[in-house]
Motif scaffolding. Structure first.
Motif, PDB file in Angstrom:
ATOM      1  N   VAL A 122       0.875  -1.212  -0.067  1.00  9.37           N
ATOM      2  CA  VAL A 122       0.084  -0.020  -0.071  1.00  9.37           C
ATOM      3  C   VAL A 122       0.967   1.311  -0.118  1.00  9.37           C
ATOM      4  N   ALA A 123       1.909   1.149   0.730  1.00 11.16           N
ATOM      5  CA  ALA A 123       2.988   2.363   0.888  1.00 11.16           C
ATOM      6  C   ALA A 123       3.496   2.905  -0.482  1.00 11.16           C
ATOM      7  N   ILE A 124       3.840   1.798  -0.970  1.00  6.69           N
ATOM      8  CA  ILE A 124       4.564   2.039  -2.428  1.00  6.69           C
ATOM      9  C   ILE A 124       3.807   2.017  -3.512  1.00  6.69           C
ATOM     10  N   CYS A 125       2.546   1.136  -3.623  1.00  5.01           N
ATOM     11  CA  CYS A 125       1.911   1.085  -5.024  1.00  5.01           C
ATOM     12  C   CYS A 125       0.714   2.132  -4.580  1.00  5.01           C
ATOM     13  N   LYS A 126       0.193   2.438  -3.619  1.00  8.46           N
ATOM     14  CA  LYS A 126      -0.852   3.393  -3.508  1.00  8.46           C
ATOM     15  C   LYS A 126      -0.346   4.500  -2.344  1.00  8.46           C
ATOM     16  N   PRO A 127       0.358   5.128  -2.625  1.00 12.09           N
ATOM     17  CA  PRO A 127       1.142   6.033  -1.702  1.00 12.09           C
ATOM     18  C   PRO A 127       0.008   7.136  -1.168  1.00 12.09           C
ATOM     19  N   LEU A 128      -0.664   7.871  -2.411  1.00  9.85           N
ATOM     20  CA  LEU A 128      -1.797   8.690  -1.732  1.00  9.85           C
ATOM     21  C   LEU A 128      -2.801   8.370  -1.016  1.00  9.85           C
ATOM     22  N   GLN A 129      -3.148   6.980  -1.112  1.00  9.76           N
ATOM     23  CA  GLN A 129      -4.178   6.432  -0.266  1.00  9.76           C
ATOM     24  C   GLN A 129      -3.672   5.871   1.031  1.00  9.76           C
ATOM     25  N   TYR A 130      -2.573   5.543   1.196  1.00 14.25           N
ATOM     26  CA  TYR A 130      -1.878   4.942   2.175  1.00 14.25           C
ATOM     27  C   TYR A 130      -2.400   5.313   3.840  1.00 14.25           C
ATOM     28  N   VAL A 131      -2.537   6.695   4.005  1.00 17.95           N
ATOM     29  CA  VAL A 131      -2.920   7.155   5.237  1.00 17.95           C
ATOM     30  C   VAL A 131      -4.525   6.838   5.401  1.00 17.95           C
ATOM     31  N   THR A 132      -5.266   6.609   4.458  1.00 11.92           N
ATOM     32  CA  THR A 132      -6.530   6.633   4.496  1.00 11.92           C
ATOM     33  C   THR A 132      -6.901   5.086   4.676  1.00 11.92           C
ATOM     34  N   ILE A 133      -6.038   4.205   3.764  1.00 13.35           N
ATOM     35  CA  ILE A 133      -6.093   2.678   3.974  1.00 13.35           C
ATOM     36  C   ILE A 133      -5.731   2.145   5.262  1.00 13.35           C
ATOM     37  N   MET A 134      -4.476   2.606   5.611  1.00 14.52           N
ATOM     38  CA  MET A 134      -3.887   1.862   6.710  1.00 14.52           C
ATOM     39  C   MET A 134      -3.943   2.940   7.955  1.00 14.52           C
ATOM     40  N   ASN A 135      -5.169   3.340   8.290  1.00 12.52           N
ATOM     41  CA  ASN A 135      -5.365   4.041   9.523  1.00 12.52           C
ATOM     42  C   ASN A 135      -4.985   3.162  10.548  1.00 12.52           C
ATOM     43  N   SER A 136      -5.134   3.695  11.820  1.00 13.29           N
ATOM     44  CA  SER A 136      -4.618   3.111  13.136  1.00 13.29           C
ATOM     45  C   SER A 136      -5.888   2.064  13.286  1.00 13.29           C
ATOM     46  N   ARG A 137      -7.129   2.322  13.024  1.00 13.73           N
ATOM     47  CA  ARG A 137      -8.196   1.208  13.367  1.00 13.73           C
ATOM     48  C   ARG A 137      -8.064   0.251  12.510  1.00 13.73           C
ATOM     49  N   VAL A 138      -7.744   0.277  11.390  1.00 12.89           N
ATOM     50  CA  VAL A 138      -7.275  -0.945  10.325  1.00 12.89           C
ATOM     51  C   VAL A 138      -5.986  -1.920  10.958  1.00 12.89           C
ATOM     52  N   CYS A 139      -5.145  -0.960  11.179  1.00  9.22           N
ATOM     53  CA  CYS A 139      -3.933  -1.646  11.557  1.00  9.22           C
ATOM     54  C   CYS A 139      -4.170  -2.678  12.903  1.00  9.22           C
ATOM     55  N   ARG A 140      -4.939  -1.993  13.989  1.00  7.47           N
ATOM     56  CA  ARG A 140      -5.203  -2.954  15.078  1.00  7.47           C
ATOM     57  C   ARG A 140      -6.153  -3.986  14.689  1.00  7.47           C
ATOM     58  N   ILE A 141      -7.011  -3.706  13.667  1.00  6.16           N
ATOM     59  CA  ILE A 141      -7.881  -5.106  13.199  1.00  6.16           C
ATOM     60  C   ILE A 141      -7.000  -6.178  12.637  1.00  6.16           C
ATOM     61  N   LEU A 142      -6.214  -5.661  11.827  1.00  2.87           N
ATOM     62  CA  LEU A 142      -5.048  -6.477  11.154  1.00  2.87           C
ATOM     63  C   LEU A 142      -4.256  -7.515  12.171  1.00  2.87           C
ATOM     64  N   VAL A 143      -3.834  -6.699  13.162  1.00  2.00           N
ATOM     65  CA  VAL A 143      -2.959  -7.377  14.028  1.00  2.00           C
ATOM     66  C   VAL A 143      -3.879  -8.460  15.165  1.00  2.00           C
ATOM     67  N   LEU A 144      -5.212  -8.137  15.132  1.00  2.07           N
ATOM     68  CA  LEU A 144      -5.937  -8.762  15.887  1.00  2.07           C
ATOM     69  C   LEU A 144      -6.343 -10.125  15.119  1.00  2.07           C
ATOM     70  N   CYS A 145      -6.482  -9.935  13.705  1.00  2.00           N
ATOM     71  CA  CYS A 145      -6.563 -10.878  12.735  1.00  2.00           C
ATOM     72  C   CYS A 145      -5.458 -11.926  12.678  1.00  2.00           C
ATOM     73  N   CYS A 146      -4.397 -11.584  12.806  1.00  2.00           N
ATOM     74  CA  CYS A 146      -3.202 -12.446  12.821  1.00  2.00           C
ATOM     75  C   CYS A 146      -3.276 -13.310  14.136  1.00  2.00           C
ATOM     76  N   TRP A 147      -3.521 -12.535  15.212  1.00  2.00           N
ATOM     77  CA  TRP A 147      -3.685 -13.309  16.617  1.00  2.00           C
ATOM     78  C   TRP A 147      -4.769 -14.515  16.339  1.00  2.00           C
ATOM     79  N   ALA A 148      -5.968 -14.132  15.999  1.00  6.86           N
ATOM     80  CA  ALA A 148      -7.038 -14.879  15.700  1.00  6.86           C
ATOM     81  C   ALA A 148      -6.624 -16.197  14.538  1.00  6.86           C
ATOM     82  N   ALA A 149      -5.970 -15.552  13.632  1.00  8.29           N
ATOM     83  CA  ALA A 149      -5.639 -17.054  12.710  1.00  8.29           C
ATOM     84  C   ALA A 149      -4.694 -17.719  13.339  1.00  8.29           C
ATOM     85  N   GLY A 150      -3.784 -17.373  14.204  1.00  2.34           N
ATOM     86  CA  GLY A 150      -2.820 -18.260  14.994  1.00  2.34           C
ATOM     87  C   GLY A 150      -3.687 -19.289  15.800  1.00  2.34           C
TER      88      GLY A 150
END
Length: 312
Positions: A122-150
């Motif tokens: 996202v940072a390299i291929c969609k730099p203008l949308q990076y802040v919107t796509i990877m907001n703090s809420r999305v980041c927390r959800i992604l980390v929780l999903c990693c633990w849930a998948a584990g």
């Protein structure tokens, strides 16, 4: 905890029987463990304290550093205790706990590495949308999903491991409790559990590797389209540390599961396990900081702040 077996303690064979080699191993693994914990705690502290490191990439790195500490701490202190005291015994409950946590942290780490690859995409291929796509809420959800998948991947085989019976042998040919050495000494039918472990391992490996490959394929295509060599070098440098860690992690996994022969398989398994549980967690903080100007600057600023506070 339910215990459907007759044996209540296991004996871990470790890496060697040679007393001199044991002393060398204790010093080496003790040093790598301390460096691993110190290095990863430094990364966690810097990402919390330094305002320049309040970005999604460093949030994921903070979680990765935490996973590295917990993963190496799930098995290494026990083995260091065994080396120092000569007491190689481990209780059934402690052994099952070790299997659960080492597997959980390892699987979660694979999913987090895939998430970090997506973040770089996202940072390299969609730099203008990076802040919107990877907001703090999305980041927390992604980390929780990693633990849930584990948890979802580790829990089903664990329920079958708890049903194993151990009648004749209690000797585990490893330096920590792992599922495969336990299967070898069980007197229960293990076919279903073996197939489940293979499915879970392949599922984790293929799913996360597919995400990594797709992310980096798009990243490389985008970088090669950059007009200047300076831009291409800068873009590649932001991904290089992550690519090295991915190479070590997936390379280790391939060595464990794609074995040259059954005769050498356990020796290779032990050697690669030392790499993944001790050496890799120590190297990763250095890999991420040596080529990262922001982390080095944050470290320098923190050291200056601490020295000023001490002078007061």
């Amino acid at each position: 905890m339910m215990r459907n077996h007759t044996i209540t303690t296991f004996l871990l064979l470790g890496l060697t029987d040679d007393p001199q080699l044991k002393a060398v191993l204790f010093l080496f693994l003790g040093l790598t463990y301390m460096l691993s914990v110190t290095g990863n705690l430094t990364i966690i502290s810097l990402t919390i304290l330094d305002p320049q490191l309040k970005t999604p990439m460093y949030y994921f790195l903070q979680n990765f550093a935490f996973l590295e500490i917990t993963f190496t701490s799930a098995c290494m202190p026990r083995y260091l205790y065994n080396l120092s005291t000569g007491d190689n015994t481990i209780t059934y409950n402690s052994c099952i706990t070790e299997v659960f946590f080492t597997d959980l942290f390892a699987v979660t780490e694979f999913f987090l590495l895939a998430t970090m690859s997506y973040d770089r995409y996202v940072a390299i291929c969609k730099p203008l949308q990076y802040v919107t796509i990877m907001n703090s809420r999305v980041c927390r959800i992604l980390v929780l999903c990693c633990w849930a998948a584990g948890l979802l991947i580790v829990f089903p085989p664990l329920t079958l491991v708890l049903k194993l019976e151990f009648c004749d042998s209690n000797i585990i040919d490893h330096f920590f409790c792992d599922a495969y050495p336990l299967l070898k000494i069980s007197c229960s039918p293990t076919w279903l559990l073996e197939q489940m472990l293979i499915v879970c391992a392949v599922l984790t490996f293929v799913m996360t590797l597919l995400c990594v490959v797709l992310s980096y394929t798009s990243i490389i295509k985008t970088i090669l389209q950059f007009p200047s060599a300076q831009q291409r070098t800068k873009a590649f440098s932001t991904c290089s540390s992550h690519m090295v860690v991915i190479a070590i992690t997936y390379g280790s996994c391939i060595f464990i599961y794609v074995k040259p022969s059954s005769k050498d398989s356990m020796a290779i398994n032990k050697g690669v396990s030392v790499l993944t549980t001790s050496i890799a967690p120590m190297l990763n903080p250095f890999i991420y900081t040596l080529r990262n100007k922001q982390v080095k600057q944050a470290f320098s600023n923190t050291v200056k702040r601490i020295s000023l506070l001490l002078k007061k």
